[in-house]
Design a protein around this motif. Sequence first.
Motif, PDB file in Angstrom:
ATOM      1  N   PRO A   1       0.917  10.723   6.408  1.00  0.00           N
ATOM      2  CA  PRO A   1       1.489   9.388   6.580  1.00  0.00           C
ATOM      3  C   PRO A   1       2.954   9.306   6.163  1.00  0.00           C
ATOM      4  O   PRO A   1       3.734   8.540   6.750  1.00  0.00           O
ATOM      5  CB  PRO A   1       0.611   8.511   5.673  1.00  0.00           C
ATOM      6  N   ALA A   2       3.348  10.080   5.137  1.00  0.00           N
ATOM      7  CA  ALA A   2       4.746  10.053   4.698  1.00  0.00           C
ATOM      8  C   ALA A   2       5.669  10.564   5.801  1.00  0.00           C
ATOM      9  O   ALA A   2       6.687   9.920   6.139  1.00  0.00           O
ATOM     10  CB  ALA A   2       4.908  10.891   3.427  1.00  0.00           C
ATOM     11  N   PHE A   3       5.332  11.718   6.400  1.00  0.00           N
ATOM     12  CA  PHE A   3       6.158  12.245   7.481  1.00  0.00           C
ATOM     13  C   PHE A   3       6.072  11.359   8.722  1.00  0.00           C
ATOM     14  O   PHE A   3       7.060  11.197   9.451  1.00  0.00           O
ATOM     15  CB  PHE A   3       5.718  13.674   7.821  1.00  0.00           C
ATOM     16  N   SER A   4       4.910  10.767   8.958  1.00  0.00           N
ATOM     17  CA  SER A   4       4.759   9.856  10.088  1.00  0.00           C
ATOM     18  C   SER A   4       5.633   8.619   9.909  1.00  0.00           C
ATOM     19  O   SER A   4       6.225   8.111  10.864  1.00  0.00           O
ATOM     20  CB  SER A   4       3.294   9.442  10.245  1.00  0.00           C
ATOM     21  N   GLY A   5       5.738   8.148   8.649  1.00  0.00           N
ATOM     22  CA  GLY A   5       6.591   6.999   8.369  1.00  0.00           C
ATOM     23  C   GLY A   5       8.055   7.294   8.644  1.00  0.00           C
ATOM     24  O   GLY A   5       8.790   6.429   9.158  1.00  0.00           O
ATOM     25  N   VAL A   6       8.491   8.499   8.298  1.00  0.00           N
ATOM     26  CA  VAL A   6       9.876   8.887   8.600  1.00  0.00           C
ATOM     27  C   VAL A   6      10.098   8.877  10.106  1.00  0.00           C
ATOM     28  O   VAL A   6      11.139   8.413  10.598  1.00  0.00           O
ATOM     29  CB  VAL A   6      10.185  10.285   8.016  1.00  0.00           C
ATOM     30  N   ASN A   7       9.132   9.365  10.866  1.00  0.00           N
ATOM     31  CA  ASN A   7       9.253   9.379  12.326  1.00  0.00           C
ATOM     32  C   ASN A   7       9.285   7.962  12.895  1.00  0.00           C
ATOM     33  O   ASN A   7      10.114   7.643  13.756  1.00  0.00           O
ATOM     34  CB  ASN A   7       8.085  10.166  12.916  1.00  0.00           C
ATOM     35  N   ILE A   8       8.400   7.096  12.387  1.00  0.00           N
ATOM     36  CA  ILE A   8       8.346   5.719  12.899  1.00  0.00           C
ATOM     37  C   ILE A   8       9.636   4.971  12.586  1.00  0.00           C
ATOM     38  O   ILE A   8      10.050   4.082  13.336  1.00  0.00           O
ATOM     39  CB  ILE A   8       7.127   4.985  12.296  1.00  0.00           C
ATOM     40  N   SER A   9      10.302   5.328  11.478  1.00  0.00           N
ATOM     41  CA  SER A   9      11.539   4.634  11.107  1.00  0.00           C
ATOM     42  C   SER A   9      12.646   4.832  12.138  1.00  0.00           C
ATOM     43  O   SER A   9      13.652   4.112  12.114  1.00  0.00           O
ATOM     44  CB  SER A   9      12.021   5.122   9.740  1.00  0.00           C
ATOM     45  N   LEU A  10      12.481   5.788  13.036  1.00  0.00           N
ATOM     46  CA  LEU A  10      13.479   6.033  14.085  1.00  0.00           C
ATOM     47  C   LEU A  10      13.142   5.291  15.375  1.00  0.00           C
ATOM     48  O   LEU A  10      13.863   5.420  16.367  1.00  0.00           O
ATOM     49  CB  LEU A  10      13.572   7.535  14.369  1.00  0.00           C
ATOM     50  N   TYR A  11      12.066   4.528  15.347  1.00  0.00           N
ATOM     51  CA  TYR A  11      11.650   3.754  16.513  1.00  0.00           C
ATOM     52  C   TYR A  11      11.525   2.280  16.123  1.00  0.00           C
ATOM     53  O   TYR A  11      11.570   1.919  14.954  1.00  0.00           O
ATOM     54  CB  TYR A  11      10.296   4.250  17.049  1.00  0.00           C
ATOM     55  N   GLU A  12      11.333   1.445  17.124  1.00  0.00           N
ATOM     56  CA  GLU A  12      11.055   0.038  16.881  1.00  0.00           C
ATOM     57  C   GLU A  12       9.860  -0.357  17.730  1.00  0.00           C
ATOM     58  O   GLU A  12       9.733   0.078  18.886  1.00  0.00           O
ATOM     59  CB  GLU A  12      12.263  -0.837  17.224  1.00  0.00           C
ATOM     60  N   SER A  13       8.964  -1.144  17.127  1.00  0.00           N
ATOM     61  CA  SER A  13       7.773  -1.568  17.842  1.00  0.00           C
ATOM     62  C   SER A  13       7.320  -2.919  17.325  1.00  0.00           C
ATOM     63  O   SER A  13       7.205  -3.121  16.115  1.00  0.00           O
ATOM     64  CB  SER A  13       6.642  -0.547  17.663  1.00  0.00           C
ATOM     65  N   PRO A  14       7.057  -3.876  18.216  1.00  0.00           N
ATOM     66  CA  PRO A  14       6.571  -5.191  17.787  1.00  0.00           C
ATOM     67  C   PRO A  14       5.056  -5.278  17.706  1.00  0.00           C
ATOM     68  O   PRO A  14       4.520  -6.279  17.246  1.00  0.00           O
ATOM     69  CB  PRO A  14       7.110  -6.119  18.878  1.00  0.00           C
ATOM     70  N   ASN A  15       4.352  -4.231  18.177  1.00  0.00           N
ATOM     71  CA  ASN A  15       2.892  -4.332  18.231  1.00  0.00           C
ATOM     72  C   ASN A  15       2.174  -3.057  17.796  1.00  0.00           C
ATOM     73  O   ASN A  15       0.950  -3.033  17.729  1.00  0.00           O
ATOM     74  CB  ASN A  15       2.434  -4.696  19.646  1.00  0.00           C
TER      75      ASN A  15
ATOM     76  N   PRO B   1       7.949 -12.183  12.565  1.00  0.00           N
ATOM     77  CA  PRO B   1       7.989 -11.173  13.636  1.00  0.00           C
ATOM     78  C   PRO B   1       7.845  -9.760  13.078  1.00  0.00           C
ATOM     79  O   PRO B   1       8.575  -9.376  12.169  1.00  0.00           O
ATOM     80  CB  PRO B   1       9.363 -11.384  14.263  1.00  0.00           C
ATOM     81  N   ILE B   2       6.901  -9.002  13.613  1.00  0.00           N
ATOM     82  CA  ILE B   2       6.595  -7.672  13.105  1.00  0.00           C
ATOM     83  C   ILE B   2       7.660  -6.673  13.548  1.00  0.00           C
ATOM     84  O   ILE B   2       8.042  -6.634  14.722  1.00  0.00           O
ATOM     85  CB  ILE B   2       5.205  -7.224  13.596  1.00  0.00           C
ATOM     86  N   ARG B   3       8.122  -5.878  12.596  1.00  0.00           N
ATOM     87  CA  ARG B   3       9.092  -4.809  12.878  1.00  0.00           C
ATOM     88  C   ARG B   3       8.615  -3.547  12.155  1.00  0.00           C
ATOM     89  O   ARG B   3       8.999  -3.297  11.015  1.00  0.00           O
ATOM     90  CB  ARG B   3      10.493  -5.206  12.403  1.00  0.00           C
ATOM     91  N   TYR B   4       7.784  -2.770  12.822  1.00  0.00           N
ATOM     92  CA  TYR B   4       7.233  -1.576  12.186  1.00  0.00           C
ATOM     93  C   TYR B   4       8.319  -0.579  11.814  1.00  0.00           C
ATOM     94  O   TYR B   4       8.267   0.058  10.764  1.00  0.00           O
ATOM     95  CB  TYR B   4       6.216  -0.906  13.115  1.00  0.00           C
ATOM     96  N   GLY B   5       9.284  -0.411  12.675  1.00  0.00           N
ATOM     97  CA  GLY B   5      10.349   0.541  12.407  1.00  0.00           C
ATOM     98  C   GLY B   5      11.178   0.149  11.194  1.00  0.00           C
ATOM     99  O   GLY B   5      11.536   0.996  10.368  1.00  0.00           O
TER     100      GLY B   5
END
Length: 306
Positions: A45-59, A273-277
Amino acid sequence: MTVATATRAGSETPRRRRTPWGLRLAPYLFLLPNMVIFGVFTIYPAFSGVNISLYESPNGRVFRWVGLGNYERILTSDEFWRVARQTITYAFAYVALSLVLATIAAVLVNQQRRGKAFFRASLFVPVLVSPVVVGLVFGWILERQGGLLNNMLGAIGIDPIPWLVDGTWAMISIIGVGVWTQLGFYMLILLAGLQAIDPSLYEAARMDGASGWQQFWGITLPLLKPSALVVLILGTIHGFQAFDFIWTLTGGGPVGATTLIVQYIYENGFISPIRYGTAAAGGVILFLAVFTLTLVNWFLSRGKED
């Protein structure tokens, strides 16, 4: 047997018996289940979080590449810097008070000849209470009208204090509650350090005429530094990660006065408003900040010891 043969036989060293590979592998097999769980639920999950931080997703289903855009959005946000200042204020006060009060409590408990186990257990009980329960109970205690603490203050003629209504008092309240919840844990760490000090050092100091304060400053504090370093590092981590009891106690209010960085991350990730990134980028920034502070504390303490 000739003398040369006997000498050669005596000089030969016995062969070391090689440990079977099964026995050498056994410790790693015992560690394997824990490491698998740690890897799946923490490292991945830690490495996945770093990857997600480079994207944006509302859902959470459709992701759009933004590179470092989330980090730029956070670092240029006035709200983030306000939350960061509040987090630093809370963490600094929390660590300082925890270290001082835990040291005092450890010294007092260590000096008790009777009831040491009772006092130690009493101070540790808050650590076992659920943080959500802590927030709910202290929300009732600190209510402005009808709260237990204000009723006690009113009995001695002091006007009600807006513990959870005024921003400054709310920050003081969450600092106090945070210290209360972990004080027993830090006290046990320091108590273990105190009990490891050789009693003969105090006996020698008393023979030299040293007072109690001189013994404390000259023997106790210097030899307690390793345990204090552990408390300092753990307190810094706990201070920057505080969220659960604050959420149930103040909800981050009033008007965001007690919103800390973990709540900021939570709100971006789970409240519209959700901002996962953005939430993931905030988590990465928090990790880097805590990791850096931990290293600084460790190196400074090691440098002083050297």
